[in-house]
Scaffold this motif. Structure first.
Motif, PDB file in Angstrom:
ATOM      1  N   GLU A 122      21.124  62.222  72.405  1.00 14.68           N
ATOM      2  CA  GLU A 122      22.262  61.755  73.193  1.00 14.68           C
ATOM      3  C   GLU A 122      23.575  62.379  72.754  1.00 14.68           C
ATOM      4  O   GLU A 122      24.616  62.176  73.393  1.00 14.68           O
ATOM      5  CB  GLU A 122      22.342  60.226  73.151  1.00 14.68           C
ATOM      6  N   GLY A 123      23.543  63.143  71.665  1.00  8.15           N
ATOM      7  CA  GLY A 123      24.702  63.913  71.243  1.00  8.15           C
ATOM      8  C   GLY A 123      25.968  63.089  71.099  1.00  8.15           C
ATOM      9  O   GLY A 123      25.962  62.000  70.508  1.00  8.15           O
ATOM     10  N   VAL A 124      27.068  63.601  71.670  1.00  9.09           N
ATOM     11  CA  VAL A 124      28.354  62.912  71.550  1.00  9.09           C
ATOM     12  C   VAL A 124      28.377  61.613  72.344  1.00  9.09           C
ATOM     13  O   VAL A 124      29.294  60.801  72.181  1.00  9.09           O
ATOM     14  CB  VAL A 124      29.510  63.828  72.003  1.00  9.09           C
ATOM     15  N   GLY A 125      27.384  61.384  73.204  1.00 11.96           N
ATOM     16  CA  GLY A 125      27.297  60.141  73.956  1.00 11.96           C
ATOM     17  C   GLY A 125      26.569  59.028  73.233  1.00 11.96           C
ATOM     18  O   GLY A 125      26.394  57.945  73.778  1.00 11.96           O
ATOM     19  N   ALA A 126      26.145  59.287  71.986  1.00  7.82           N
ATOM     20  CA  ALA A 126      25.422  58.276  71.218  1.00  7.82           C
ATOM     21  C   ALA A 126      26.294  57.047  70.982  1.00  7.82           C
ATOM     22  O   ALA A 126      27.521  57.150  70.850  1.00  7.82           O
ATOM     23  CB  ALA A 126      24.974  58.850  69.883  1.00  7.82           C
ATOM     24  N   ALA A 127      25.647  55.890  70.910  1.00  2.00           N
ATOM     25  CA  ALA A 127      26.360  54.651  70.612  1.00  2.00           C
ATOM     26  C   ALA A 127      27.007  54.751  69.237  1.00  2.00           C
ATOM     27  O   ALA A 127      26.480  55.409  68.332  1.00  2.00           O
ATOM     28  CB  ALA A 127      25.402  53.475  70.656  1.00  2.00           C
ATOM     29  N   PRO A 128      28.159  54.112  69.042  1.00  4.66           N
ATOM     30  CA  PRO A 128      28.816  54.154  67.731  1.00  4.66           C
ATOM     31  C   PRO A 128      27.904  53.632  66.624  1.00  4.66           C
ATOM     32  O   PRO A 128      27.124  52.705  66.830  1.00  4.66           O
ATOM     33  CB  PRO A 128      30.028  53.234  67.914  1.00  4.66           C
ATOM     34  N   VAL A 129      28.000  54.236  65.454  1.00  9.55           N
ATOM     35  CA  VAL A 129      27.197  53.800  64.314  1.00  9.55           C
ATOM     36  C   VAL A 129      27.798  52.534  63.727  1.00  9.55           C
ATOM     37  O   VAL A 129      28.998  52.468  63.468  1.00  9.55           O
ATOM     38  CB  VAL A 129      27.142  54.908  63.234  1.00  9.55           C
ATOM     39  N   VAL A 130      26.952  51.517  63.522  1.00  7.00           N
ATOM     40  CA  VAL A 130      27.403  50.284  62.875  1.00  7.00           C
ATOM     41  C   VAL A 130      26.515  49.909  61.692  1.00  7.00           C
ATOM     42  O   VAL A 130      26.853  49.014  60.918  1.00  7.00           O
ATOM     43  CB  VAL A 130      27.459  49.108  63.877  1.00  7.00           C
ATOM     44  N   THR A 131      25.371  50.574  61.545  1.00  7.79           N
ATOM     45  CA  THR A 131      24.449  50.295  60.444  1.00  7.79           C
ATOM     46  C   THR A 131      24.879  51.064  59.206  1.00  7.79           C
ATOM     47  O   THR A 131      25.158  52.259  59.290  1.00  7.79           O
ATOM     48  CB  THR A 131      23.012  50.715  60.829  1.00  7.79           C
ATOM     49  N   PRO A 132      24.941  50.435  58.037  1.00 10.85           N
ATOM     50  CA  PRO A 132      25.371  51.146  56.826  1.00 10.85           C
ATOM     51  C   PRO A 132      24.448  52.306  56.464  1.00 10.85           C
ATOM     52  O   PRO A 132      23.241  52.261  56.704  1.00 10.85           O
ATOM     53  CB  PRO A 132      25.309  50.058  55.742  1.00 10.85           C
ATOM     54  N   ASN A 133      25.041  53.341  55.876  1.00 10.30           N
ATOM     55  CA  ASN A 133      24.242  54.408  55.294  1.00 10.30           C
ATOM     56  C   ASN A 133      23.478  53.866  54.091  1.00 10.30           C
ATOM     57  O   ASN A 133      23.969  52.990  53.367  1.00 10.30           O
ATOM     58  CB  ASN A 133      25.134  55.561  54.848  1.00 10.30           C
ATOM     59  N   VAL A 134      22.284  54.405  53.839  1.00  8.82           N
ATOM     60  CA  VAL A 134      21.443  53.887  52.756  1.00  8.82           C
ATOM     61  C   VAL A 134      21.080  54.962  51.742  1.00  8.82           C
ATOM     62  O   VAL A 134      21.334  54.831  50.550  1.00  8.82           O
ATOM     63  CB  VAL A 134      20.145  53.261  53.317  1.00  8.82           C
ATOM     64  N   GLY A 135      20.459  56.044  52.191  1.00 15.87           N
ATOM     65  CA  GLY A 135      19.987  57.053  51.260  1.00 15.87           C
ATOM     66  C   GLY A 135      18.896  57.885  51.893  1.00 15.87           C
ATOM     67  O   GLY A 135      18.828  58.020  53.117  1.00 15.87           O
ATOM     68  N   ILE A 136      18.022  58.417  51.058  1.00 16.81           N
ATOM     69  CA  ILE A 136      16.946  59.288  51.525  1.00 16.81           C
ATOM     70  C   ILE A 136      15.617  58.785  50.967  1.00 16.81           C
ATOM     71  O   ILE A 136      15.522  58.450  49.782  1.00 16.81           O
ATOM     72  CB  ILE A 136      17.171  60.742  51.080  1.00 16.81           C
ATOM     73  N   PHE A 151      12.911  57.288  46.532  1.00 12.72           N
ATOM     74  CA  PHE A 151      14.183  56.865  47.129  1.00 12.72           C
ATOM     75  C   PHE A 151      15.354  57.342  46.289  1.00 12.72           C
ATOM     76  O   PHE A 151      15.330  57.256  45.060  1.00 12.72           O
ATOM     77  CB  PHE A 151      14.232  55.336  47.230  1.00 12.72           C
ATOM     78  N   THR A 152      16.382  57.864  46.967  1.00 18.88           N
ATOM     79  CA  THR A 152      17.654  58.152  46.320  1.00 18.88           C
ATOM     80  C   THR A 152      18.792  57.678  47.215  1.00 18.88           C
ATOM     81  O   THR A 152      18.692  57.744  48.452  1.00 18.88           O
ATOM     82  CB  THR A 152      17.839  59.650  46.021  1.00 18.88           C
ATOM     83  N   ARG A 153      19.852  57.202  46.602  1.00 19.21           N
ATOM     84  CA  ARG A 153      21.050  56.807  47.334  1.00 19.21           C
ATOM     85  C   ARG A 153      21.978  57.989  47.563  1.00 19.21           C
ATOM     86  O   ARG A 153      23.007  57.861  48.234  1.00 19.21           O
ATOM     87  CB  ARG A 153      21.809  55.722  46.556  1.00 19.21           C
ATOM     88  N   ASP A 154      21.633  59.133  46.998  1.00 19.76           N
ATOM     89  CA  ASP A 154      22.493  60.320  46.991  1.00 19.76           C
ATOM     90  C   ASP A 154      22.398  61.057  48.323  1.00 19.76           C
ATOM     91  O   ASP A 154      21.540  61.914  48.528  1.00 19.76           O
ATOM     92  CB  ASP A 154      22.080  61.242  45.837  1.00 19.76           C
ATOM     93  N   LEU A 155      23.294  60.699  49.233  1.00 22.63           N
ATOM     94  CA  LEU A 155      23.344  61.349  50.539  1.00 22.63           C
ATOM     95  C   LEU A 155      24.214  62.599  50.431  1.00 22.63           C
ATOM     96  O   LEU A 155      25.416  62.581  50.708  1.00 22.63           O
ATOM     97  CB  LEU A 155      23.884  60.380  51.586  1.00 22.63           C
ATOM     98  N   SER A 156      23.598  63.674  50.009  1.00 25.01           N
ATOM     99  CA  SER A 156      24.286  64.938  49.795  1.00 25.01           C
ATOM    100  C   SER A 156      23.240  66.039  49.742  1.00 25.01           C
ATOM    101  O   SER A 156      22.036  65.757  49.654  1.00 25.01           O
ATOM    102  CB  SER A 156      25.062  64.911  48.471  1.00 25.01           C
ATOM    103  N   PRO A 157      23.656  67.300  49.776  1.00 24.19           N
ATOM    104  CA  PRO A 157      22.682  68.374  49.597  1.00 24.19           C
ATOM    105  C   PRO A 157      21.912  68.247  48.281  1.00 24.19           C
ATOM    106  O   PRO A 157      20.718  68.543  48.224  1.00 24.19           O
ATOM    107  CB  PRO A 157      23.540  69.638  49.627  1.00 24.19           C
ATOM    108  N   GLN A 158      22.595  67.777  47.247  1.00 24.12           N
ATOM    109  CA  GLN A 158      21.942  67.613  45.945  1.00 24.12           C
ATOM    110  C   GLN A 158      20.868  66.536  46.005  1.00 24.12           C
ATOM    111  O   GLN A 158      19.767  66.686  45.454  1.00 24.12           O
ATOM    112  CB  GLN A 158      22.981  67.272  44.870  1.00 24.12           C
TER     113      GLN A 158
END
Length: 329
Positions: free
Chosen positions: A235-249, A27-34
């Motif tokens: 669903e592309g641009v029709g997807a429901a709005p995001v409300v769940t927090p980002n977590v990591g990988i 697990f990493t919290r680093d949501l990035s290419p790195q």
């Protein structure tokens, strides 16, 4: 052969009620290419030879997919000779035909740095489903059989029919060809979309099993828990709005452990943060994906969670999501 679907796909099984051995999940919290490169390093051991990368390249301008720029950096650093693979869709949209699909790939930036193999462009192949309930074989895009290893790079999120889309859905739906294989999963009694709940989860899972059995252990799984709408990227641009927090990988060489840990991290959030995504999983009976993977011997639902940001400490899902910030679009 018993063709009756299992039950209790709407019920979450807490960790202390699970049995069996444990796998390792990083697990990493680093949501990035790195962060993506760093965690892939931990699970790349099984990958060798001609390699396919299975990811959801998205509908036109899809807002939540794994950014193409991240994948470009990963490929340049770790997988320079690998090929992204996709299949055409079962529904009639912007990825229904190869021609439309290639235009969508261009719009979303994938064609800027790589060529995507649409594996059903030149036909299909049948892969055996060992010990399946519903299928003896599954129809997949023909050219997937030309690869020796599979990197499953998944945007973890909700799903309109599956409840959630993790590595299992990415492979099970995403490798089945657009006409025959996806029709085998979704269609029933002459209706194109007549399979739901536990039966759907089991059919997706059997499709996945056909693919990972084909690769014979040369598979690894990376789930990116970012921009987790309750909607799939289809669903592309029709997807429901995001409300769940980002977590990591999260990453593992065990598909069940990777998807189970992803679900566990969502459950470990506060009620306010996880309400919508949990409701989506429960209402579609999506937990059956996990229990059926275990029944089919595809992996372990118990695992050791390793925090690679902090000296490889063993942590709990609750610790992993501690302090996540509410999502801001």
């Amino acid at each position: 052969m018993n063709k009756k679907a299992g039950t209790d796909g709407q019920k979450y099984i807490p960790y202390d009620r699970r049995t069996g051995p444990e796998s390792t999940v990083y697990f990493t919290r680093d949501l990035s290419p790195q962060g993506l490169k760093k965690i892939y390093e931990r699970v790349k051991g099984p990958i060798s030879g001609k390699t396919a990368i299975k990811l959801h390249t998205g509908e036109p301008h899809g807002p939540n997919i794994i950014p193409a720029a991240w994948v470009k950096e990963l490929m340049e650093a770790e997988l320079p000779k690998a090929t992204i693979i996709e299949t055409n869709t079962y529904y009639d949209g912007d990825r229904y035909t190869t021609e439309r699909h290639r235009e969508t790939l261009r719009v979303n930036g994938w064609s800027d740095f790589t060529t995507v193999d649409i594996t059903d462009e030149h036909g299909t192949a049948m892969l055996p489903v060992k010990n399946g309930k519903w299928f003896e074989e599954m129809s997949v895009g023909k050219s997937i059989t030309e690869y020796e290893s599979l990197v499953t790079l998944t945007h973890f999120k909700g799903h309109t029919m599956g409840g959630f889309g993790g590595s299992n859905k990415n492979i099970g739906i995403g490798c089945a060809d657009g006409r025959v294989g996806k029709g085998m999963i979704h269609g029933k009694d002459g209706e194109a979309w007549n399979v739901t709940e536990e039966e759907l989860m089991e059919k997706i899972t059997e499709s996945t099993k056909s693919v990972i059995d084909f690769f014979g252990g040369h598979v690894t799984y990376v789930n990116v828990l970012r921009n987790m709408s309750v909607s799939c990227d289809c669903e592309g641009v029709g997807a429901a709005p995001v409300v769940t927090p980002n977590v990591g990988i999260l990453a593992s060489t065990d598909i069940l452990a990777a998807d189970q840990a992803s679900v566990d991290l969502i459950h470990a959030m506060t009620e306010e943060d996880h309400h919508d995504l949990i409701e989506r999983i429960e209402s579609r009976h999506g937990y059956r994906q996990l229990s059926y993977m275990k029944e089919l011997g595809m992996g372990n639902d118990r695992y050791v969670l390793i925090d690679i940001d902090n000296g490889d400490q063993e942590i709990t899902p609750a610790k992993a999501v501690e302090g996540v910030t509410p999502f801001e679009g």
